[in-house]
Scaffold this motif. Structure first.
Motif, PDB file in Angstrom:
ATOM      1  N   ILE A   1      21.294  32.312  41.358  1.00  0.00           N
ATOM      2  CA  ILE A   1      22.341  33.274  41.691  1.00  0.00           C
ATOM      3  C   ILE A   1      23.256  33.494  40.498  1.00  0.00           C
ATOM      4  CG2 ILE A   1      23.980  31.613  42.664  1.00  0.00           C
ATOM      5  CD1 ILE A   1      23.228  35.201  43.907  1.00  0.00           C
ATOM      6  N   LEU A   2      23.425  32.496  39.630  1.00  0.00           N
ATOM      7  CA  LEU A   2      24.208  32.688  38.409  1.00  0.00           C
ATOM      8  C   LEU A   2      23.487  33.646  37.459  1.00  0.00           C
ATOM      9  CD1 LEU A   2      25.531  29.089  37.590  1.00  0.00           C
ATOM     10  CD2 LEU A   2      26.572  30.886  38.984  1.00  0.00           C
ATOM     11  N   ARG A   3      22.180  33.464  37.334  1.00  0.00           N
ATOM     12  CA  ARG A   3      21.406  34.366  36.468  1.00  0.00           C
ATOM     13  C   ARG A   3      21.432  35.795  36.999  1.00  0.00           C
ATOM     14  NH1 ARG A   3      17.261  29.948  36.549  1.00  0.00           N
ATOM     15  NH2 ARG A   3      17.448  28.805  34.570  1.00  0.00           N
ATOM     16  N   GLU A   4      21.262  35.927  38.313  1.00  0.00           N
ATOM     17  CA  GLU A   4      21.228  37.250  38.921  1.00  0.00           C
ATOM     18  C   GLU A   4      22.561  37.978  38.799  1.00  0.00           C
ATOM     19  OE1 GLU A   4      20.721  39.188  43.434  1.00  0.00           O
ATOM     20  OE2 GLU A   4      20.090  37.113  43.047  1.00  0.00           O
ATOM     21  N   ALA A   5      23.642  37.256  39.013  1.00  0.00           N
ATOM     22  CA  ALA A   5      24.951  37.905  39.133  1.00  0.00           C
ATOM     23  C   ALA A   5      25.792  37.849  37.865  1.00  0.00           C
ATOM     24  CB  ALA A   5      25.734  37.276  40.289  1.00  0.00           C
ATOM     25  N   TYR A   6      25.361  37.094  36.854  1.00  0.00           N
ATOM     26  CA  TYR A   6      26.218  36.959  35.670  1.00  0.00           C
ATOM     27  C   TYR A   6      26.618  38.296  35.059  1.00  0.00           C
ATOM     28  CZ  TYR A   6      28.319  35.345  31.383  1.00  0.00           C
ATOM     29  OH  TYR A   6      29.214  35.131  30.355  1.00  0.00           O
ATOM     30  N   PRO A   7      25.708  39.266  34.925  1.00  0.00           N
ATOM     31  CA  PRO A   7      26.151  40.565  34.380  1.00  0.00           C
ATOM     32  C   PRO A   7      27.283  41.188  35.192  1.00  0.00           C
ATOM     33  CG  PRO A   7      23.767  40.426  34.352  1.00  0.00           C
ATOM     34  CD  PRO A   7      24.247  39.247  35.134  1.00  0.00           C
ATOM     35  N   GLY A   8      27.216  41.061  36.528  1.00  0.00           N
ATOM     36  CA  GLY A   8      28.284  41.589  37.368  1.00  0.00           C
ATOM     37  C   GLY A   8      29.568  40.796  37.228  1.00  0.00           C
ATOM     38  N   PHE A   9      29.443  39.471  37.180  1.00  0.00           N
ATOM     39  CA  PHE A   9      30.629  38.634  36.973  1.00  0.00           C
ATOM     40  C   PHE A   9      31.342  39.029  35.683  1.00  0.00           C
ATOM     41  CE2 PHE A   9      28.315  34.860  39.213  1.00  0.00           C
ATOM     42  CZ  PHE A   9      28.598  35.401  40.460  1.00  0.00           C
ATOM     43  N   SER A  10      30.547  39.126  34.627  1.00  0.00           N
ATOM     44  CA  SER A  10      31.110  39.459  33.316  1.00  0.00           C
ATOM     45  C   SER A  10      31.716  40.859  33.307  1.00  0.00           C
ATOM     46  CB  SER A  10      30.012  39.341  32.246  1.00  0.00           C
ATOM     47  OG  SER A  10      30.502  39.710  30.984  1.00  0.00           O
ATOM     48  N   ALA A  11      31.051  41.803  33.989  1.00  0.00           N
ATOM     49  CA  ALA A  11      31.546  43.184  34.010  1.00  0.00           C
ATOM     50  C   ALA A  11      32.897  43.281  34.704  1.00  0.00           C
ATOM     51  CB  ALA A  11      30.527  44.082  34.704  1.00  0.00           C
ATOM     52  N   TRP A  12      33.115  42.444  35.741  1.00  0.00           N
ATOM     53  CA  TRP A  12      34.416  42.456  36.424  1.00  0.00           C
ATOM     54  C   TRP A  12      35.533  42.037  35.461  1.00  0.00           C
ATOM     55  CZ3 TRP A  12      37.976  44.122  39.287  1.00  0.00           C
ATOM     56  CH2 TRP A  12      38.976  43.345  39.873  1.00  0.00           C
ATOM     57  N   ASN A  13      35.284  40.987  34.680  1.00  0.00           N
ATOM     58  CA  ASN A  13      36.323  40.557  33.747  1.00  0.00           C
ATOM     59  C   ASN A  13      36.480  41.527  32.578  1.00  0.00           C
ATOM     60  OD1 ASN A  13      38.173  38.441  34.086  1.00  0.00           O
ATOM     61  ND2 ASN A  13      37.482  37.468  32.194  1.00  0.00           N
ATOM     62  N   GLU A  14      35.389  42.180  32.202  1.00  0.00           N
ATOM     63  CA  GLU A  14      35.501  43.212  31.165  1.00  0.00           C
ATOM     64  C   GLU A  14      36.327  44.383  31.666  1.00  0.00           C
ATOM     65  OE1 GLU A  14      31.489  44.138  30.183  1.00  0.00           O
ATOM     66  OE2 GLU A  14      31.095  42.182  29.251  1.00  0.00           O
ATOM     67  N   PHE A  15      36.176  44.704  32.950  1.00  0.00           N
ATOM     68  CA  PHE A  15      37.018  45.747  33.524  1.00  0.00           C
ATOM     69  C   PHE A  15      38.482  45.342  33.450  1.00  0.00           C
ATOM     70  CE2 PHE A  15      39.525  47.283  37.082  1.00  0.00           C
ATOM     71  CZ  PHE A  15      39.401  48.663  36.928  1.00  0.00           C
ATOM     72  N   LEU A  16      38.776  44.098  33.832  1.00  0.00           N
ATOM     73  CA  LEU A  16      40.161  43.627  33.766  1.00  0.00           C
ATOM     74  C   LEU A  16      40.686  43.665  32.329  1.00  0.00           C
ATOM     75  CD1 LEU A  16      40.143  40.578  36.241  1.00  0.00           C
ATOM     76  CD2 LEU A  16      40.953  42.908  36.659  1.00  0.00           C
ATOM     77  N   ALA A  17      39.811  43.373  31.373  1.00  0.00           N
ATOM     78  CA  ALA A  17      40.243  43.399  29.969  1.00  0.00           C
ATOM     79  C   ALA A  17      40.721  44.787  29.557  1.00  0.00           C
ATOM     80  CB  ALA A  17      39.098  42.942  29.070  1.00  0.00           C
ATOM     81  N   ARG A  18      40.128  45.800  30.170  1.00  0.00           N
ATOM     82  CA  ARG A  18      40.536  47.178  29.839  1.00  0.00           C
ATOM     83  C   ARG A  18      41.831  47.574  30.561  1.00  0.00           C
ATOM     84  NH1 ARG A  18      34.871  47.662  30.244  1.00  0.00           N
ATOM     85  NH2 ARG A  18      34.962  48.521  32.360  1.00  0.00           N
ATOM     86  N   GLN A  19      42.285  46.717  31.462  1.00  0.00           N
ATOM     87  CA  GLN A  19      43.543  46.986  32.172  1.00  0.00           C
ATOM     88  C   GLN A  19      44.660  46.085  31.623  1.00  0.00           C
ATOM     89  OE1 GLN A  19      42.673  49.528  34.184  1.00  0.00           O
ATOM     90  NE2 GLN A  19      40.577  48.977  33.615  1.00  0.00           N
ATOM     91  N   THR A  20      44.590  45.751  30.361  1.00  0.00           N
ATOM     92  CA  THR A  20      45.569  44.846  29.777  1.00  0.00           C
ATOM     93  C   THR A  20      46.346  45.515  28.649  1.00  0.00           C
ATOM     94  OG1 THR A  20      44.032  43.969  28.133  1.00  0.00           O
ATOM     95  CG2 THR A  20      44.116  42.845  30.268  1.00  0.00           C
ATOM     96  N   LYS A  21      47.493  44.941  28.404  1.00  0.00           N
ATOM     97  CA  LYS A  21      48.278  45.263  27.214  1.00  0.00           C
ATOM     98  C   LYS A  21      48.550  43.944  26.521  1.00  0.00           C
ATOM     99  CE  LYS A  21      50.468  49.212  29.504  1.00  0.00           C
ATOM    100  NZ  LYS A  21      51.728  49.767  30.081  1.00  0.00           N
ATOM    101  N   GLY A  22      47.896  43.761  25.378  1.00  0.00           N
ATOM    102  CA  GLY A  22      48.031  42.487  24.683  1.00  0.00           C
ATOM    103  C   GLY A  22      47.533  41.320  25.501  1.00  0.00           C
ATOM    104  N   ASN A  23      46.430  41.521  26.224  1.00  0.00           N
ATOM    105  CA  ASN A  23      45.791  40.499  27.069  1.00  0.00           C
ATOM    106  C   ASN A  23      46.614  40.110  28.305  1.00  0.00           C
ATOM    107  OD1 ASN A  23      43.161  39.886  25.937  1.00  0.00           O
ATOM    108  ND2 ASN A  23      44.246  39.085  24.139  1.00  0.00           N
ATOM    109  N   ILE A  24      47.601  40.921  28.655  1.00  0.00           N
ATOM    110  CA  ILE A  24      48.348  40.741  29.901  1.00  0.00           C
ATOM    111  C   ILE A  24      47.908  41.833  30.868  1.00  0.00           C
ATOM    112  CG2 ILE A  24      50.615  40.684  30.995  1.00  0.00           C
ATOM    113  CD1 ILE A  24      50.090  38.344  29.094  1.00  0.00           C
ATOM    114  N   VAL A  25      47.326  41.439  31.992  1.00  0.00           N
ATOM    115  CA  VAL A  25      46.814  42.418  32.958  1.00  0.00           C
ATOM    116  C   VAL A  25      47.990  43.186  33.547  1.00  0.00           C
ATOM    117  CG1 VAL A  25      45.498  42.738  35.097  1.00  0.00           C
ATOM    118  CG2 VAL A  25      44.834  40.938  33.477  1.00  0.00           C
ATOM    119  N   ASP A  26      47.832  44.506  33.640  1.00  0.00           N
ATOM    120  CA  ASP A  26      48.991  45.359  33.934  1.00  0.00           C
ATOM    121  C   ASP A  26      49.072  45.857  35.376  1.00  0.00           C
ATOM    122  OD1 ASP A  26      47.001  47.234  34.072  1.00  0.00           O
ATOM    123  OD2 ASP A  26      47.729  48.490  32.437  1.00  0.00           O
ATOM    124  N   TYR A  27      48.298  45.266  36.309  1.00  0.00           N
ATOM    125  CA  TYR A  27      48.453  45.724  37.699  1.00  0.00           C
ATOM    126  C   TYR A  27      48.253  44.574  38.676  1.00  0.00           C
ATOM    127  CZ  TYR A  27      43.410  45.823  38.893  1.00  0.00           C
ATOM    128  OH  TYR A  27      42.108  45.496  39.188  1.00  0.00           O
TER     129      TYR A  27
END
Length: 853
Positions: free
Chosen positions: A543-569
């Motif tokens: 399940i880690l192998r199957e879902a890792y791309p999705g897990f990582s994509a969620w945090n990458e999405f959060l990274a795009r919602q940051t200002k100086g690595n502080i999540v803005d919402y």
């Protein structure tokens, strides 16, 4: 020595049941019972079909307690038997143990989808078809998906009797189908009839919950059904039958069913023996074809929702003319089963209304249901045509109390029972200690989880909601595996999140997506936690192998919602603290712990978790990148919110201090200072804590870890507001959504699991048991002993067998006992100091005097 408790594809199946598998090469694992220091030195796994051996691993010299099937492709729909045998260090062969299983994976779903000619709201549709069997049948299996719920009949017999299935999911992305093997005994030479009764369930677009959101989810739609029947004849011929336009349907005795509103059954409308080939059904009409709701058809390996505990009334009161009030003594999710008097007149209407709370006048307090009616109705046929007992089939309610109206005679305790319904994943794990309040809180928490495991992990079972809220689940998912088998449950939850995940990596507040927003609140690390906990508690690396791309994509999405690595919402953050710590009485966002602080903390936590996952699945460079990202977030976090001089984090609230300490994000030199700050704030507020659904559990843990165990214990045994003890003082048998005793229809559930996550502290700290490696291969034992507690014990069911720890203070000594299962190793840290590794077997440590705990 002997093997026991075979798991297939990481899930445990009751011995008498047939395990449904999905993979082409299923993994078999087992626990080992030993004595006198025996150890497994070799294993043998044999697979048979109809007593014919189809694969034999041979004797494999290995202490590993698992084996992957490598034989020819298994045939879907056939029941196989796996037999496991072992040898010990003296070469002696063990008794063997068996488990039946069936491969449910179909390469291509070649069956039409059927529906009504014209949609009838809340209708329950009875589809049927005659077919001929000219020869003797060796085996038969039906694969069926009725959206939302189905029940299956063959020649007048129920062959699938758990009608709250298949599993709820994002039906426009995937549909789960039930695999029902072993039905050859129900077939006969000549004409046969298969019948499938289908109700709307979660698929129903008219469900009351959508009145709140004003949005009808994409996964809703027509009540429809598709099925395949595989028959293998004794001469070896295999025949497939599928749903197509020649099927017929009619409306039977269940004239309407809705999971929120309830069910209405009119006995005079039922056609007796409707699923026998000889029965003519004059009202039947041809079924219409419906488009397939999705492309991905998946066998349901998750355990079925089925009947569980039965509760008899504690008391029955005659609360009004013609109305009987029933108290079952336990808040549950389920239905009532009622006796139908033999001389009941035709047309007599019996109405059962359900609720979890009473008003001051002793009547049901219905406002909490909001738009859900929760009424089940039986209309009698009379003339001796009624069944002895009746219960609804395709609905459920959250209730402790019921009111029965229209019963034609005095209602006695033996006339009615409450039947709990939940996904069949409860284990024999248990916790108990010397404090009766803590034991009752534990029981309430487990009962709350049971009421909210309905193929998804809901927030409540009673009102017009019942959704898989991912923010509540972030602490909950670490507690659930101690008492429930998550081998199939957590991978299903992970896939629910994958199915709602958007192209930018964003997930949704609920999965399936019905309530909340897209993107979800950043506190929804539950997506990753479900995968990681499945790995820790069951060893499921796939399940880690199957879902890792999705897990990582969620945090990458959060990274795009940051200002100086502080999540803005943030939407919820540390949600639903005591009212005095919220922005208002009803607006449950924390007034003391900033939402962006929580969001950024989970952004950091995700990166740390991704680094561990990447290492496990062999993505070393990815792990390095995630560790580097975590370091960047930590730097920004500390720069914005850490005061090293005072030990204050952000606002200095208990939530801020607890969360930062739990994250291990603070510099080592400041950790104790931050813990001291938390302690002094808690004492100053006289233990009127200000934490919400996430940080309350974290606070218990960090107080324990950093020298303030007695503070945590005071919170654990608190009986005044705010506390779970206060809920129990007010007759609670499950955990509430809010700490307040409220009387309004807003956030006022009395069966809400999020604060029940405290059981993680019971197991992980009071008993001191935590998994450290895949499937409990390695675990820790580190109990904490509060001054006011004389004993505690816990048993955790693991893939390797039961892990148990018990400690007692007695006769001036302290004793700690532990059982380490065969194939595992425990890292032990004793309360009086000292560390050691414990090998498999029984262990006992004692100390005459302890200077400090």
């Amino acid at each position: 020595m002997k093997p026991y408790a075979i798991r297939i594809e990481h899930g445990r199946t009751k011995t008498e049941n047939v395990c449904i598998t999905e993979g082409k090469q299923p993994l078999f694992s087992w626990a080992v019972a030993t004595q006198d220091g025996e150890m497994q030195t070799a294993y043998r796994v044999v697979i048979r079909l109809d007593e014919k051996e189809i694969w034999d691993s041979g004797w494999v010299s290995s202490p590993e307690q698992s084996c992957c099937y490598t034989g020819t492709q298994l045939t879907c729909g056939e029941i196989y038997t796996v037999t496991v045998s072992l040898r010990d260090t003296n070469g002696r062969e063990s008794q063997s143990v068996q488990q039946r299983f069936c491969s449910g994976a179909i390469n291509q779903w070649d069956a039409e989808w059927l529906c009504e000619q014209e949609r009838k709201e809340d209708a329950v549709i009875s589809f049927f078809k005659n077919f001929a069997c000219e020869k003797e049948v060796a085996s038969a299996c039906i694969f069926v998906c009725g959206l939302g719920y189905h029940k299956v009949y063959l020649n007048g017999m129920d062959v699938f009797t758990e009608p709250m299935n298949p599993a709820c999911c994002e039906f426009d992305k995937r549909c789960y189908y039930s695999v029902i093997p072993g039905i050859e005994k129900n077939l006969q030479k000549g004409q046969n009839r298969v019948g499938i009764r289908v109700a709307g369930g979660w698929r129903n677009p008219d469900n009351a919950c959508y009145q709140l959101t004003g949005r009808i989810p994409e996964f809703t739609g027509k009540t429809q059904m598709s099925a395949l029947l595989r028959i293998r004849f004794s001469d070896g011929e295999v025949r497939w039958l599928s749903t197509y336009r020649s099927w017929q349907y009619f409306y039977g005795g269940v004239v309407s069913s809705n999971i929120f509103m309830g069910e209405r059954y009119e006995a005079s409308h039922e056609i007796e023996d409707w699923c026998r080939a000889q029965t003519e059904i004059s009202v039947a009409v041809p079924a219409a074809l419906a488009p397939a709701p999705c492309e991905k058809m998946t066998p349901q390996t998750l355990e079925n929702i089925c009947e569980q505990e039965i509760y008899t009334p504690r008391v029955i009161n005659h609360v009004a003319e013609g109305v009987w009030g029933v108290d079952f003594g336990q808040n549950i999710a389920g239905i009532c089963r009622i006796r139908i008097p033999r001389d009941i007149p035709a047309g007599q209407v019996i109405e059962i209304r359900h609720m979890e709370f009473l008003d001051e006048d002793g009547r049901l307090f219905l406002q909490q249901l909001r738009n859900a009616a929760s009424i089940d109705t039986y209309v009698a046929a009379g003339g001796g045509r009624d069944p002895e007992y009746w219960q609804p089939e395709f609905t459920y309610h959250g209730f402790r109390y019921a009111e029965v109206k229209g019963y034609p005679e005095a209602l006695l305790k033996e006339d009615i029972t409450a039947v709990s319904l939940y996904t069949d994943v409860a284990t024999n794990s248990n916790f108990t200690c010397g404090n009766t309040l803590v034991n009752q809180i534990y029981k309430n928490a487990i009962q709350t989880e049971k009421a909210n495991i309905h193929s998804l992990l809901t927030d409540c079972p009673q009102r017009d909601e019942r959704m898989g809220w991912m923010n509540d689940a972030t602490v909950r998912f670490e507690a659930i595996p101690y008492n429930f088998d998550v081998g199939r449950l957590f991978p299903k939850i992970v896939r629910d999140c994958m199915d709602v995940q958007g192209s930018e990596g964003e997930i949704t507040c609920t999965a399936p997506f019905a309530f909340g927003a897209r993107p979800a609140d950043p506190v929804c690390s539950s997506y990753l936690i479900a995968g990681w906990e499945a790995y820790l508690h069951t060893g499921n690396i796939d399940i880690l192998r199957e879902a890792y791309p999705g897990f990582s994509a969620w945090n990458e999405f959060l990274a795009r919602q940051t200002k100086g690595n502080i999540v803005d919402y943030s939407y919820y953050g540390d949600w639903a603290a005591p009212a005095y710590a919220c922005q208002s009485e009803e607006f449950a966002v924390s007034a003391v712990t900033p939402g962006e602080f929580m969001s950024t903390g989970y952004f950091y936590y995700n990166a740390c978790l991704l680094a561990k996952m990447a290492s496990v699945i062999g993505l070393d460079k990815e792990a390095e990148l995630q560790r580097a990202k975590a370091k960047e977030i930590q730097t920004a976090f500390l720069e914005k919110w850490w005061d090293e001089n005072s030990g204050r984090v952000s606002t200095g609230s208990q939530g801020c201090q607890s969360f930062a300490l739990w994250l291990d994000i603070l510099p080592e030199s400041g950790v104790q200072k931050a813990a001291d700050y938390l302690h002094f704030d808690l004492v100053e507020k006289n233990y009127m804590f200000t934490t919400g659904n996430l940080c309350t559990r974290y606070m218990m843990e960090v107080l324990t870890r950093f020298g303030y165990l007695e503070d945590a214990w005071k919170l654990a045994i608190r009986e005044v507001y705010p506390s779970i003890g206060f809920m129990i003082q007010n007759e609670a048998t499950t955990v509430w959504e809010r700490f307040e005793l409220k009387q309004n229809p807003t956030m006022n559930s009395h069966n809400h699991p999020m604060y029940g996550a405290v059981v993680y502290w019971y197991y992980g700290y009071l008993a001191g048991i935590k998994p450290l490696d895949a499937g409990w291969k390695r675990f820790s034992i580190h109990p904490y002993l509060p001054d006011g507690l004389l004993s505690a014990s816990a048993v955790v069911v693991t893939p390797y067998g039961d892990v148990s720890v018990r400690w007692i203070r007695r006769y001036g000594e302290i004793h700690i006992y532990a059982e380490v299962p065969c194939g595992t190793e425990a890292e032990v840290k004793l309360p009086w100091g000292g560390k050691e590794l414990a090998a498999p077997g029984f262990h006992h440590w004692k100390k005459e005097r302890i200077e400090e705990n």
